[in-house]
Design an enzyme around this catalytic site. Structure first.
Site, mmCIF file in Angstrom:
data_model
loop_
_atom_site.group_PDB
_atom_site.id
_atom_site.type_symbol
_atom_site.label_atom_id
_atom_site.label_comp_id
_atom_site.label_asym_id
_atom_site.label_seq_id
_atom_site.Cartn_x
_atom_site.Cartn_y
_atom_site.Cartn_z
ATOM 1 N NE ARG A 223 32.480 37.663 31.595
ATOM 2 C CZ ARG A 223 32.191 38.654 30.782
ATOM 3 N NH1 ARG A 223 30.991 38.714 30.224
ATOM 4 N NH2 ARG A 223 33.069 39.607 30.524
ATOM 5 C CG ASP B 5 29.794 47.118 31.611
ATOM 6 O OD1 ASP B 5 29.313 45.975 31.467
ATOM 7 O OD2 ASP B 5 30.395 47.718 30.697
#
Length: 346
Positions: A18, A248
């Site tokens: 992010r 992931d």
């Protein structure tokens, strides 16, 4: 019974870190365990050029805890209009180590992805020429294809042809979820590898749907039937050299997961190694864990293995229900569970 396990420090070959406040809140969990990580480029806007990727790398480095030796390995987001020379320049300069193919609308942050793989064949031919890996989210996005079939259809319709057309293109089939994918990678040549997440080794699709809708078990690609989970466990723990660790990890705020249209993604970084080693322990394959976590990935990416070690010990560790990530409440994978392994020395 093995009580401790000492391995070379692992790498994570697929992470979502992010940006901004959330980046600062989540990156320490990855940096604590892993020496390096392949960082996904699907921000908003996505990282589609050298300058953008370089700037993002700088933000990641600035967010690391003081004294951290963690190295982010950056990737380029491919679009229908990706410039060939931009790809070659960024790879040659070491700004990014691979390029990521998202079929348009396949997952979070993929709206700008590739609408037809033939649109980027010239780019892929250049990547094949220079030895640059292609990382693939392997699902079709046709509305008439069932979500549980999208990976298998991608193999049949797209990946098989791509490998035939460009046999020397180095491809990582990321976060595989099906028996078909496991068989494809095992049967392919040395230019094809795969990553497997901890969640796809632990859960099947019942985890999302039995006893109520469980949004924190929802990720893309979605978990599949039990036979697929078992096939993935068999491949991951087999000692096969072209499969390796890729979490992931995909953090989303708790309230964005627990919504009428909740986000896809599982935040597994805080207890990633504990989660993976549990699987290898259950499968009687602790002796093969170092290869999966620390050796196979560097070999495929043509990078040196890490010299320092990490120690895991057989001891209970409780996973909290929620983690405060720099002001954002995020539910981790295994929330509320007790795992049987923990990191003793990192």
């Amino acid at each position: 019974m093995t009580e401790t396990l000492t391995i070379r420090r692992p790498d994570d070959w697929h992470v979502h870190l992010r940006d901004r406040d959330v980046l600062r809140g989540v990156v320490p969990y990855t940096a604590r365990q892993f020496a390096r990580a392949i960082v996904m480029p699907n921000l908003s806007p996505p990282m589609t050029d050298v300058a953008g990727v370089a700037a993002y790398r700088d933000r990641i480095l600035a967010a690391l805890p003081q004294g951290s030796a963690f190295t982010p390995l950056m990737t380029l987001y491919l679009t229908d209009s990706t410039d060939i020379e931009e790809v070659a320049r960024g790879f040659a300069e070491g700004v990014f180590v691979a390029a990521k193919l998202y079929p348009a609308h396949a997952t979070t942050g993929s709206a700008h992805g590739v609408t037809d793989i033939r649109n980027i064949y010239p780019v892929l031919e250049k990547m094949q020429e220079i030895g640059m890996p292609l990382l693939i989210h392997g699902e079709v996005t046709d509305s008439h294809v069932d979500i549980f079939d999208r990976e298998a259809v991608f193999i049949e319709r797209t990946l098989t042809r791509l490998v035939a057309d460009m046999p020397a293109l180095r491809i990582v089939f990321e976060h595989i979820t099906t028996e078909e994918a496991a068989q494809f990678v095992e049967g392919a040549g040395d230019s094809i590898a795969a990553t497997i997440t901890p969640q796809h080794l632990h859960i099947n699709r019942n985890a999302m749907l039995v006893g109520g809708i469980r949004p924190h078990a929802f990720c893309l690609p979605v978990a599949k039937r039990e036979k697929h989970r078992l096939a993935l466990r068999k491949l991951a723990t087999s000692g096969f050299s072209r499969v390796f660790l890729g979490t992931d990890t995909a953090p989303h705020a708790k309230h964005l997961k627990e919504a009428a249209c909740g986000c896809a993604g599982i935040f597994n970084a805080p207890f990633a190694l504990e989660s993976y080693v549990t699987v290898f322990d259950e499968e009687g394959a602790l002796d093969r864990f170092e290869a999966f976590a620390s050796l196979n990935g560097p070999a495929f990416y043509r990078m040196p293995v890490n010299e320092d070690r990490i120690v895991l010990e057989r001891a209970p560790i409780e996973v909290p229900e929620v983690i405060d990530c720099n002001g954002t409440a995020i539910v981790p994978f295994h929330a509320g569970e007790t795992l049987g392994w923990r990191i003793a020395a990192a």
